[in-house]
Design an enzyme around this catalytic site. Structure first.
Site, PDB file in Angstrom:
ATOM      1  N   HIS A  74      50.870  58.266  44.949  1.00 52.21           N
ATOM      2  CA  HIS A  74      51.194  57.244  43.583  1.00 52.21           C
ATOM      3  C   HIS A  74      51.580  55.865  44.177  1.00 52.21           C
ATOM      4  O   HIS A  74      51.849  55.045  43.123  1.00 52.21           O
ATOM      5  CB  HIS A  74      51.927  57.844  42.897  1.00 52.21           C
ATOM      6  CG  HIS A  74      51.584  59.146  41.881  1.00 52.21           C
ATOM      7  ND1 HIS A  74      51.456  60.164  42.403  1.00 52.21           N
ATOM      8  CD2 HIS A  74      51.413  59.084  40.657  1.00 52.21           C
ATOM      9  CE1 HIS A  74      50.853  61.045  41.516  1.00 52.21           C
ATOM     10  NE2 HIS A  74      50.893  60.302  40.422  1.00 52.21           N
ATOM     11  N   GLU A 126      44.372  66.342  39.855  1.00 51.48           N
ATOM     12  CA  GLU A 126      45.698  66.179  40.675  1.00 51.48           C
ATOM     13  C   GLU A 126      46.295  67.563  41.106  1.00 51.48           C
ATOM     14  O   GLU A 126      46.570  67.873  42.396  1.00 51.48           O
ATOM     15  CB  GLU A 126      46.898  65.359  40.074  1.00 51.48           C
ATOM     16  CG  GLU A 126      46.425  63.909  40.014  1.00 51.48           C
ATOM     17  CD  GLU A 126      47.388  62.978  39.261  1.00 51.48           C
ATOM     18  OE1 GLU A 126      48.411  63.574  39.128  1.00 51.48           O
ATOM     19  OE2 GLU A 126      47.274  61.671  39.204  1.00 51.48           O
TER      20      GLU A 126
END
Length: 297
Positions: A181, A148
């Protein structure tokens, strides 16, 4: 003295806008690749099932491997040339590595969320042996932070920086991270554990704190020019979670705990700029992409 006509000035502005939209679309492409890679596997296994975790880890590692190529292609299309490699632009370098690893992590540790039993656990070698055999731990503490940060900070910030400048980039890049997300809504709907209102509320809260955290690690990345700091901070914060204020309020020693929270927050604010001072990290390669003046990076 060379005077630019209005037409030339307008064309220049249009070209800059086109380049900026290209940067945004490149970031969007990376975000879609990252999230989309999680859904190429058609399975109905729970999120924490080891087999599913392994497949997802393979997916995001492959996308992370593609990220430098996306940055390189973006540089080629925009005729951007720098004296450093794409890896250095993305924060993968040796100069200033030790302070870049230690100081941001120390900064994360003074934030008001340290679990009381955390230090005891990390001091036990047996705890580490158990962790490295745990697929959930490897995903949360190793693969997710590494991939990420590489994609959403290391790759995106160099592409956003020339258009937006450092301040705007710090607050723009995390939006991609926060939106990425929101795919957890799909998982929650599939499991049907909560009603839609609860799912959306949870997703909104997650979007908020992932965006705020993304701004923090983006700030670290631009101040240090290293990826290692954001990765370690990400891993540490994943292990800690959000501050449990509700439990602290119900604790018999709540006054002491709340005092620790307050001191931690104040220390974080006081140390934020000193511990990320570019002086400790030699030159900052990504700042070579910043619009003038370069000191703004």
């Amino acid at each position: 003295m060379l005077v630019m006509s209005k037409q030339e000035f307008g064309l220049g502005q249009q070209e800059e806008r086109t380049k900026c939209w290209g940067s945004v679309l490149s970031c969007l492409l990376l975000a879609c690749l990252y999230v989309g890679s999680l859904y190429v596997w058609c399975d109905s296994l729970p999120r924490d099932h080891p087999s599913r975790i392994k497949r997802h880890c393979v997916s995001v590692l492959l996308v992370s491997g593609v990220a430098p190529a996306v940055v390189k292609t973006w540089m080629h299309l925009n005729d951007i040339t720098v004296k450093v490699s794409v890896w250095e632009l993305m924060g993968i370098r040796l100069e200033g590595f030790v302070p870049a690893a230690l100081f941001p992590l120390l900064l994360s540790m003074v934030r008001p969320h340290l679990k009381l039993n955390y230090c005891r656990k990390v001091a036990l070698p047996v705890s580490w042996l158990l962790c490295v055999r745990d697929a959930v731990w490897l995903r949360n503490q190793v693969v997710a932070p590494l991939t990420e940060e590489l994609v959403f900070r290391g790759a995106m910030l160099p592409m956003l920086l020339p258009c937006s400048g450092s301040t705007a980039a710090v607050f723009t890049a995390p939006l991609f991270f926060g939106v990425a997300h929101l795919h957890h809504i799909i998982e929650q709907r599939r499991l049907a554990k909560d009603n839609m209102k609860v799912i959306l509320l949870t997703a909104g809260i997650q979007f908020l704190y992932t965006t705020v955290f993304g701004a923090f690690t983006a700030f670290i990345f631009l101040r240090t020019g290293h990826l290692v700091g954001p990765v370690l901070c990400h891993s540490f914060c994943n292990s800690q979670g959000l501050p449990d204020i509700a439990s602290a309020l119900q604790h018999p020693q709540r006054s002491a705990l709340l005092s620790f929270y307050l001191v931690g927050a104040l220390l974080f604010l006081v140390l934020l700029f000193p511990l990320t001072d570019p002086y400790f990290y030699t030159s900052i390669p990504v700042c070579s992409l910043a619009p003038l003046p370069p000191s703004a990076c």
